[in-house]
Design a protein around this motif. Structure first.
Motif, PDB file in Angstrom:
ATOM      1  N   ALA A 172       0.834  -1.208   0.000  1.00 60.69           N
ATOM      2  CA  ALA A 172       0.000   0.000   0.000  1.00 60.69           C
ATOM      3  C   ALA A 172       0.865   1.253   0.000  1.00 60.69           C
ATOM      4  CB  ALA A 172      -0.932  -0.009   1.206  1.00 60.69           C
ATOM      5  N   LEU A 173       1.968   1.220   0.742  1.00 61.25           N
ATOM      6  CA  LEU A 173       2.867   2.364   0.796  1.00 61.25           C
ATOM      7  C   LEU A 173       3.523   2.625  -0.563  1.00 61.25           C
ATOM      8  CD1 LEU A 173       4.472   1.756   4.300  1.00 61.25           C
ATOM      9  CD2 LEU A 173       3.127   3.763   3.623  1.00 61.25           C
ATOM     10  N   TYR A 227       2.146   2.198  -3.487  1.00 60.45           N
ATOM     11  CA  TYR A 227       1.193   2.860  -4.363  1.00 60.45           C
ATOM     12  C   TYR A 227       0.845   4.265  -3.871  1.00 60.45           C
ATOM     13  CZ  TYR A 227       1.083  -1.744  -6.308  1.00 60.45           C
ATOM     14  OH  TYR A 227       1.476  -2.924  -6.867  1.00 60.45           O
ATOM     15  N   GLU A 228       0.868   4.457  -2.568  1.00 60.62           N
ATOM     16  CA  GLU A 228       0.631   5.799  -2.031  1.00 60.62           C
ATOM     17  C   GLU A 228       1.758   6.752  -2.410  1.00 60.62           C
ATOM     18  OE1 GLU A 228       0.120   5.491   2.170  1.00 60.62           O
ATOM     19  OE2 GLU A 228      -1.566   4.085   2.015  1.00 60.62           O
TER      20      GLU A 228
END
Length: 239
Positions: free
Chosen positions: A74-75, A77-78
């Motif tokens: 997730a990090l 893509y963030e």
């Protein structure tokens, strides 16, 4: 004595995903099966994941074995950076010896510094002329993986990409393509050759794979061709 080779996990996963194709279940289930198979197959791995991406690198579907993988992905893509995105963009395997010292993705490395992640390998999922995503594995120790691990992950990536592409495009869900059959045959041929070297020289699977790759480079031939010669009884291994 029969060897239980790590890549046997892939055969099991493929069988389960064929069932998904028959019942037309969603791609999310397929990537979850693949993630679990990868984690089980590669020693030292604390988590594995599979991400599918669109042409802009945006994640469209993902499967992961552990929450730490979910957070690390997730990090990426963030922040728009990380080994998985690099593997997708470059269409190549990315090896990270130590997240804390690798300078390639400073923001992502800082963001995951509190997670139990030190080593990473990510391999591109390429089908035809398109890269549809990436596979990735994480380890808690630095230098847990080497180039041989990358080769091992790539052996998952070839049939996995074809399977996932079939599900995404809904092309003949009751059939497995010729490309997939070829990829699986390549994997099985290499796996059998590794088994011969393991028994002959007392090697583990990764060392046997490294030995095959070295021999292929020295003889200017392909890994599959060398493996086929070895399994057919040709004296391909002279060392």
């Amino acid at each position: 004595m029969e060897q239980n080779l790590p890549l046997d996990e892939l055969s099991t996963a493929v069988g389960r995903i064929k069932g998904l194709l028959l019942t037309e279940e969603k791609v999310d289930r397929a990537v979850q099966i693949l993630a679990r198979a990868i984690k089980d197959a590669i020693p030292g791995t604390i988590g594995a994941g599979v991400s599918l991406m669109d042409t802009h690198g945006r994640r469209t579907s993902a499967g992961f074995t552990d929450r730490v993988v979910q957070r690390a992905d997730a990090l990426q893509y963030e922040l728009g950076q990380g080994p998985c995105l690099t593997a997708w963009a470059a269409e190549e395997t990315v090896l990270v010896d130590d997240v804390r010292t690798d300078p390639r993705w400073p923001q992502w490395s800082a963001a995951v510094s509190s997670l139990p992640i030190r080593s990473v390998v990510s391999a591109a999922l390429v089908t035809g002329k398109e890269c549809i995503g990436a596979l990735k594995i994480y380890a808690a120790l630095p230098a847990a993986y080497d180039p041989g691990t990358g080769q091992l992950l790539e052996l998952f990536a070839a049939p996995a990409a074809t399977l996932l592409s079939h599900i995404q495009t809904s092309e003949a869900p009751h059939r497995i393509s010729e490309n997939l059959q070829t990829a699986l045959h390549r994997r099985d041929t290499i796996n059998r050759a590794c088994g011969i070297l393991m028994e002959r020289h007392g090697l583990n699977h990764e060392a046997a794979l490294q030995h095959l790759m070295q021999q292929a480079r020295e003889r200017d031939t392909t890994l599959v061709q060398l493996s086929a010669e070895l399994t057919a009884g040709t004296p391909a291994d002279r060392n």
